[in-house]
Design an enzyme around this catalytic site. Structure first.
Site, PDB file in Angstrom:
ATOM      1  N   SER A  49      67.479 -48.334  59.079  1.00  7.40           N
ATOM      2  CA  SER A  49      68.222 -49.585  58.916  1.00  7.40           C
ATOM      3  C   SER A  49      69.266 -49.443  57.802  1.00  7.40           C
ATOM      4  CB  SER A  49      67.247 -50.716  58.583  1.00  7.40           C
ATOM      5  OG  SER A  49      67.953 -51.885  58.246  1.00  7.40           O
ATOM      6  N   GLY A  50      68.869 -48.848  56.695  1.00  7.58           N
ATOM      7  CA  GLY A  50      69.796 -48.675  55.576  1.00  7.58           C
ATOM      8  C   GLY A  50      70.982 -47.823  55.966  1.00  7.58           C
ATOM      9  N   TRP A  68      72.058 -47.191  58.891  1.00  3.18           N
ATOM     10  CA  TRP A  68      72.850 -47.866  59.922  1.00  3.18           C
ATOM     11  C   TRP A  68      73.871 -48.818  59.288  1.00  3.18           C
ATOM     12  CZ3 TRP A  68      73.479 -53.009  61.305  1.00  3.18           C
ATOM     13  CH2 TRP A  68      74.102 -53.231  62.531  1.00  3.18           C
ATOM     14  N   HIS A  69      73.477 -49.459  58.176  1.00  9.10           N
ATOM     15  CA  HIS A  69      74.379 -50.435  57.558  1.00  9.10           C
ATOM     16  C   HIS A  69      75.610 -49.790  56.959  1.00  9.10           C
ATOM     17  CE1 HIS A  69      71.152 -53.416  57.914  1.00  9.10           C
ATOM     18  NE2 HIS A  69      72.129 -54.288  57.828  1.00  9.10           N
ATOM     19  N   GLY A  70      75.501 -48.549  56.545  1.00  7.93           N
ATOM     20  CA  GLY A  70      76.683 -47.926  55.979  1.00  7.93           C
ATOM     21  C   GLY A  70      76.387 -46.511  55.547  1.00  7.93           C
TER      22      GLY A  70
END
Lengths: 418, 81, 540
Positions: free
Chosen positions: C343-344, C346-348
């Site tokens: 998730s992390g 994926w965010h950037g």
């Protein structure tokens, strides 16, 4: 329960009517003086809204003002020079104050001078130069800024093809944005207050913000706050100047200002803006005074090369005007005469400068800089500092707070064993 | 085993898992109805159910059971095979 | 094209809707093709070359999906290979554009590898699109999707209301809606859509955006290594939390509203996350469609397999009332950390995002561990809930706000500096102007160590008022999903059985009062679409 169709009808009718009202209000109040709607007493006589949009407002104002004399500079010029002051000689009137507060740079002075000349009729230009701006190189913005698109000409003097679109954009945003609406409403709401900040049609601004702050916090805090800011700035500048070789930055911009004025036969006076002794001391104690003298020398040489077509006035000195005492902490009553804080002079001092430069019988403040006078002038300022600061005659805030670290020459002593 | 019996078994497994005796499952119960039955407990529940009945669900089915009834039916289908 | 632009609201959207309704009145298929076409225009608007990147990727995925469809029953091994290849293809596509620079930079940092960093064009919304494509392939493989054409697939991927920033949708929840869409003007859908869209627009432009310039200098200073006092550090943390909160909330509302104009309901994506009373609860309210995706396609398959394996080996798993450390680490902590790291990332592409994911992973593990251990420590569930829900809220709020610093800070060291500021490592400073106005209290403040500073008093006052009022809106008012619950604003949203007290006067209805109120909201949004650039002259 409601009906979606009548909901949509009511919604669109309300939205359209409210939008029309907003546009009408903004046009009537004209908070940024973009349209030049006649000022109406009780509604829009005073214009405080231009505060954060000065370059926009003034670029539209100057085109309507048809000035014979234009005053160029930063926020100190914007606030401290009254275009309507009685000291202006009749031949120089009308005067327009094109000083720009906030985000100021010397390159803005060049562009605003070009703009004032482009709108026609300008015979005299008075350009105030802030000494701090010559210690940090200005880098031209990449691409055209909104302000570049608004001027009548491009930097090289050709008609600006982007202007029509930018004007349309300015007008749209002055009519149909939340910011404009809020500024319109606060303009109307503030009219009852006689001390309301006002941008006059001649570009002069009232000193309302300073008056309010002085009333609330007292002069001491205003000086102390700005001292803290200037100290930080001076530290930054000292780092840049530590390894700087050769001519100071941004003098080419002044050369362009001179060339522009001469090309259009505009009489040009360059003015080194006065600063209060608090600020002077901050730069002195950062070891920057030799740089200040270098700046004066380089400007003098630049002006001397013009053969008398341009004058250079220097108000950056340790005179009694610039070293007036700062009231004590907690004292919110005692006013100052000449300065609001170390970098902003009051209109009283502005008037003395106008009289000194363009009138007669003025107090001995500042001097014309020429190759013949500069050496004596520098020495005189150093001597004034020795007597005012080192011998504790002036009650400066910085002098009090940093006593002992003032870098004064040791008192003359008879030679003897050490 | 009837559907009702399977439902009772599922209720027991979930009560054990969440440590909550007050849980009562019905065929139309959805996960959102049981506050503590988050995605993590859901997987544990599924594996416990698999162990209890000796079956194995497909992951895609695990993801798309709309309610408890669908699980009960899937158990039936798996055992019937 | 941004939703919050004149071009979109006054140009693109009216044209898209007019064409859709006009064509839909004749044949629904035409309307859907039109919708795909305008979505492509929407996508291409900012940088036409984006279309050249996304079109081949759509075709490849469509081909893979077709192949999967034909092999999944007959030749499962081949189908599996195709699925794996498809997932790798999509991840590489995303990786190349989004992460290549970061990976090369990280290798340079670590090993001094001499990669020259090139600035790649990041195709808009690629993170969202990639996840949706992967989900689609998995669904086709699992037999959850059947009967799809290239036109269907294209519309599913490109549908502009959710194209560039979510919600992440599933084919199986979208396609039946497209197939059943009336394709005609429907007053109720438009009324609901307008309301959601303009609520969202106003949230973004009036509430979120003004915070940007207020917090930017604080993060800039932290990045430059300038320590911030407790006052500034908390303004930075709270200010950014509220900025991203209302930005995301507004964006999600706009997406729901735009879908609704076409008769399409999108899934819930944002459900008052700051009201969460635990970190688990937070992730069920914040970016719901992402949580759903990560749970379904990473966390669940992983734990299902791990749990089965562990069971087969006869090791203890969860269940019953005897949690076991080994089971906790293997079946919960590890998959949770892995999912949150994904998730992390994926965010950037950046260390701060990875750390942000890791931090939330740790918080989730703590939350889960407490849930498992709590019944033994504090068996009275009712009493526990009554007493600890407010505590849970405060803990969650502080954790979320602190973690947000990582999300915004330009570097981990800047975040660390701000965290130290938040706990008071660099003292507490208040503007001198505040001291001068407080009289006796000023002396008391000084005695507890608050220091005066020559910073702007009016700026601090304005910022504080803004933060407090935005917090009040976020924490006290019902959200748009609750207000419009009777009209199913997002898939599956129904009116609550016991509506919150404040909702009474705020239940949306297509009546005159709401029409006038929403006209004002819409006007506030529209008037905030543009602004004269201004120089904030903070003299005092």
């Amino acid at each position: 329960m409601g009906n979606p169709r009548s909901f949509l009808r009511t919604w669109i009718v309300t939205l359209a009517s409210l939008a029309a009202v907003v546009v009408a209000v903004n046009l009537l109040v004209d908070p940024y003086d973009v349209f030049g709607t006649p000022r109406i007493a009780g509604i829009s006589l005073l214009k405080p809204g231009a505060k954060n949009h000065a370059l926009l407002a003034k670029t539209y104002q100057v085109a309507r003002a048809h000035p014979v004399t234009v005053v160029i500079g930063s926020s100190s010029t914007h606030i401290g020079i009254d275009a309507f002051a009685p000291e202006w000689p009749a031949a120089m009137r009308p005067v327009y104050n094109y000083g720009i507060p906030g985000g100021y740079a010397t390159s803005i002075s060049l562009r605003t001078l070009q703009e004032a000349i482009a709108v026609g009729g300008v015979r005299n230009a008075v350009v105030f130069l802030d000494f701090q701006n010559f210690f940090v190189p200005e880098h031209p913005a990449s691409g055209l800024t909104e302000d570049d698109r608004r001027y009548h000409t491009t930097p090289d003097g050709a008609p600006n093809p982007h202007r029509p679109l930018q004007v349309a954009n300015d007008m749209f945003l002055s009519l149909a944005t939340m910011g404009a609406l809020i500024d319109s409403l606060s303009t109307v709401a503030g009219q009852g207050n006689r001390d309301l900040l006002n941008l006059a049609p001649d570009g002069s601004s009232t000193e309302a913000d300073f008056i309010d702050a002085a009333r609330a916090d007292g002069m001491h805090d205003m000086f102390a706050q700005k001292d803290a800011f200037e100290a930080e700035r001076a530290g930054e500048i000292a780092r840049i100047m530590a390894n700087w070789q050769g001519k100071l930055p941004n003098l080419d911009i002044v050369a362009a200002i001179i060339a522009c004025a001469r090309h259009h036969n505009v009489a040009l006076a360059l003015v080194i803006t006065p600063h209060h002794g608090d600020a002077l001391e901050i730069y002195w104690r950062n070891g920057l005074w030799p740089r200040v003298e270098q700046l004066k020398a380089e400007l003098t040489a630049l002006v001397a090369a013009q053969g008398g077509a341009v004058t250079l006035w220097d108000f950056l000195d340790y005179s009694t005007f610039n070293t007036e005492s700062v009231p004590r902490a907690g004292d919110r009553r005692t006013p100052t005469h000449w300065f609001w804080e170390p970098t902003h002079f009051k209109k009283q001092l502005g008037e003395i400068m106008i009289q000194r430069m363009f009138g007669s019988d003025a107090p001995a403040f500042g001097a014309l800089l020429t190759p013949n006078t500069i050496v004596a002038r520098d020495a005189e300022i150093r001597a004034d500092r020795q007597s005012l600061i080192c011998e504790r005659k002036a009650a400066l805030l910085t002098a009090v707070e940093t006593a002992g670290a003032d870098g004064c020459a040791p008192p003359e002593k008879a030679p003897g064993p050490t | 085993m009837t559907e009702q019996e399977r439902l009772t078994t599922l209720t027991r497994i979930l009560s054990d898992l969440l440590g909550d005796e007050s849980i009562e499952l019905a065929m139309d119960t959805v996960r959102e109805d049981i506050p503590e039955w988050d995605s993590f407990n859901y997987i544990n529940f599924i594996v416990a159910v698999e162990a209890e009945f000796g079956i194995k669900f497909r992951i895609v089915d695990v993801e798309s059971f709309p309610n408890v009834g669908a699980i009960v039916k899937a158990i039936g289908a798996a055992r019937g095979r | 094209m941004l939703f919050n632009s004149y071009t979109f609201i006054f140009g693109f959207l009216p044209v898209a809707l007019a064409g859709f309704y006009a064509l839909g009145a004749r044949r629904r298929e035409w309307a859907l093709l039109w919708l795909t076409a305008v979505s492509l225009v929407f996508y291409a608007w900012w940088r036409p070359v984006n279309v050249l990147l996304i079109a081949p990727s759509i075709l490849v995925n469509y081909g893979l999906a077709r192949a999967l469809e034909q092999t999944s029953e007959a030749r499962p091994a081949l189908a599996r290979a195709i699925l794996v290849a498809g997932i790798i293809f999509n991840l590489c596509f995303l990786g190349y554009f989004k992460y290549l620079n970061f990976i090369e930079g990280a290798l340079n940092d670590t090993f001094g590898a001499g990669f020259v960093l090139t600035q790649l064009i990041l195709p808009l919304g690629i993170s969202f699109i990639t996840f949706q494509k992967i989900a689609f392939l998995v669904d086709v493989h699992g037999g959850r999707v059947s009967r799809f054409s290239l036109a269907d697939y294209g519309l599913f991927v490109l549908f502009f209301p959710q194209l560039i920033a979510g919600p992440i949708v599933h084919y199986r929840e979208m396609m039946p809606q497209f197939r059943a869409a009336p394709g005609r003007f429907d007053a109720e859908n438009v009324a609901v859509g307008l309301s959601l869209f303009f609520f969202g627009l106003a949230k973004k432009l009036v509430l979120a955006d003004p915070l940007g310039p207020l917090v930017a200098p604080l993060y800039g200073q932290a990045a430059a290594g300038v320590p911030q006092s407790m006052t500034e550090a908390w303004i930075a943390a709270l200010g950014f939390t509220l900025q991203i909160y209302f930005d995301f909330s507004g964006y999600s509302d706009m997406a729901l509203g735009l879908g609704r104009f076409f008769g399409i309901k999108l899934p819930v994506n944002f459900n008052s996350p700051l009201k969460a009373t635990s970190i688990i609860d937070f992730w069920l309210r914040w970016h719901v469609s992402l949580t759903r995706f990560l749970t379904a396609y990473i966390y669940n398959p992983l734990t299902l397999n791990l749990t089965r394996r562990r069971m087969a080996k006869g090791k203890p798993i969860f269940g019953g009332r005897s949690p076991n450390i080994g089971a906790f680490v293997n079946l919960l902590a590890m998959p949770t950390m892995l999912t949150m790291l994904v998730s992390g990332i994926w965010h950037g592409a950046g260390y701060t995002y990875i750390l942000w994911g890791a931090l939330h992973g740790v918080l989730l593990c703590i939350n889960h561990a407490w849930r498992l251990a709590r019944p033994r420590i504090w068996p009275d569930t009712k009493a526990y809930r009554r007493k600890m829900v407010p505590v849970g809220f405060v803990l969650t709020f502080v954790s979320v706000v602190a973690a947000m610093v990582l999300f915004r800070a330009p570097s981990p060291s800047a975040a660390l500096l701000l965290w130290k500021g938040m706990v008071g490592a660099y003292g507490v400073r208040l503007p001198q102007a505040v001291f001068s106005r407080l009289g006796v209290v000023a002396g008391w403040l000084t005695s507890i160590g608050v220091q005066p500073a020559w910073t702007s008093g009016s700026l601090l006052l304005a910022t504080t008022l803004r933060i407090v009022s935005l917090l009040a809106i976020a924490l006290l008012l019902p959200n748009t999903l609750q207000m419009l619950a009777a009209f199913e604003p997002a898939i599956g949203v129904k009116p609550a059985k016991t509506p919150p007290r404040l909702l009474h006067g705020l239940t949306w209805m297509p009546d005159r009062v709401w029409a006038v109120g929403l006209a004002c909201v819409a006007l506030a949004g529209i008037l905030s679409l543009g602004e004269l650039s201004e120089f904030l002259y903070w003299q005092f």
